[in-house]
Enzyme design. Structure first.
Site, PDB file in Angstrom:
ATOM      1  N   GLN A  92      -4.070  -1.137  10.025  1.00  0.00           N
ATOM      2  CA  GLN A  92      -3.954  -2.467   9.418  1.00  0.00           C
ATOM      3  C   GLN A  92      -4.476  -3.516  10.395  1.00  0.00           C
ATOM      4  OE1 GLN A  92      -2.998  -3.271   6.270  1.00  0.00           O
ATOM      5  NE2 GLN A  92      -3.573  -5.366   6.794  1.00  0.00           N
ATOM      6  N   ASP A 121     -10.464   4.318   4.970  1.00  0.00           N
ATOM      7  CA  ASP A 121     -10.626   2.873   4.810  1.00  0.00           C
ATOM      8  C   ASP A 121     -12.072   2.455   5.081  1.00  0.00           C
ATOM      9  OD1 ASP A 121      -9.546   0.407   4.109  1.00  0.00           O
ATOM     10  OD2 ASP A 121      -9.004  -0.118   6.165  1.00  0.00           O
ATOM     11  N   LYS A 156       0.827  -1.203   0.000  1.00  0.00           N
ATOM     12  CA  LYS A 156       0.000   0.000   0.000  1.00  0.00           C
ATOM     13  C   LYS A 156       0.864   1.257   0.000  1.00  0.00           C
ATOM     14  CE  LYS A 156      -3.842  -2.300   2.337  1.00  0.00           C
ATOM     15  NZ  LYS A 156      -4.517  -2.575   3.614  1.00  0.00           N
TER      16      LYS A 156
END
Length: 285
Positions: free
Chosen positions: A93, A116, A49
């Protein structure tokens, strides 16, 4: 359905927008990725990413915390990033570890930086079809369906899996587009699962079991989106037995995966523009 090609186009457009935003404001969009511990898969995902962000002209800031980090310490870190004006998007994450209250950590992310799409506010926006940031994988799936002209109104969509970041929001986004949605999950009786699958005009596989869905479960002409991933680049769908029955299908790799990262980058650039008070429509003019 080629996710790699569409994702590349989205990233190129985001890079152009980021460059123009930087030219007009002197600010580079910044995504902060928070990683707890050193889980090999998580480390790999974050590295990938970050590399894609940098290629798109988006600053990628890694905040790496030890595996023993407590929920309180993680919440404090995310709160600091939420208050930092130089950070425009925050990615936690996951999984962050069994000892971490991930929901508490997610809800610390400022809504305007939730690129996200993991907070309850973002989920509500997705459910009601309101402006906001989508969960990246479901958001990428919707973009892919639109790219290939898949009509959702009145169609029967079946989502296999109900995770908070994939299955549930995917179903809500399909519902917001006037599809009739059925969720299947671990408590769906095995004797009934095949009948649900065979009625699907659009099938989203997000269960995390390799080759779980086979050709005999697919309605001829159905659109099949494989959002699963297992070691060895294996999806939830048995591609070889499904591809001749489906009208459209996403491969693994090269389908949903690239779209997830592209959506994350695009939403980070959008978040930066919103926080800087720049109208993207004017910016692209």
């Amino acid at each position: 359905m080629d996710g790699t090609k569409l994702a590349q186009r989205i990233i190129e457009n985001s890079a152009a927008t980021a460059a123009e935003l930087r030219r007009r404001t002197g600010v580079t969009p910044c995504l902060a990725a928070v990683l707890v511990g050193e889980d090999p898969s998580s480390v790999t995902y974050v590295r990938m990413k970050r590399r894609r962000c940098e290629a798109a002209g988006v600053e990628s800031r890694l905040v790496q915390l030890p595996a023993g980090t407590t929920t309180a310490e993680l919440v404090a870190t995310i709160r600091g990033l939420s208050l930092d004006p130089s950070v425009h998007g925050i990615l936690l994450q996951h999984p962050a570890g069994p000892h971490i209250d991930e929901r508490a950590a997610f809800e610390t992310i400022a809504p305007e930086k939730d690129v996200d799409g993991v907070t309850m506010r973002s989920f509500a926006a997705m459910g009601f079809g309101l402006p906001g940031f989508a969960s990246c994988t479901p958001g990428g799936i919707m973009r892919l369906l639109d790219e290939y002209g898949v009509e959702l109104t009145g169609k029967h969509a079946v989502v296999v899996g109900r995770s908070a970041i994939l299955g549930r929001p995917a179903g809500m986004m399909l519902l917001a587009r006037d599809a009739t949605v059925t969720y299947c999950h671990r408590y769906t009786p095995a004797s009934e699962l095949s009948s649900h699958l065979r009625r699907a005009d659009v099938l989203i596989a997000a269960v995390g079991k390799p080759r779980f869905i086979t050709g005999e479960d697919i309605k001829p002409g159905a659109v099949v989106v494989d959002a699963g991933y297992s070691a060895g680049n294996i999806g939830d769908v048995d591609f070889e037995t499904v591809k001749d029955r489906a009208s459209l299908i996403t491969p693994v790799p090269g389908g949903v995966g690239p779209m997830t990262i592209a959506t994350l980058i695009e939403q980070t650039v959008d978040a930066a523009a919103q926080q800087l008070g720049v109208d993207l429509k004017v910016l692209s003019a």
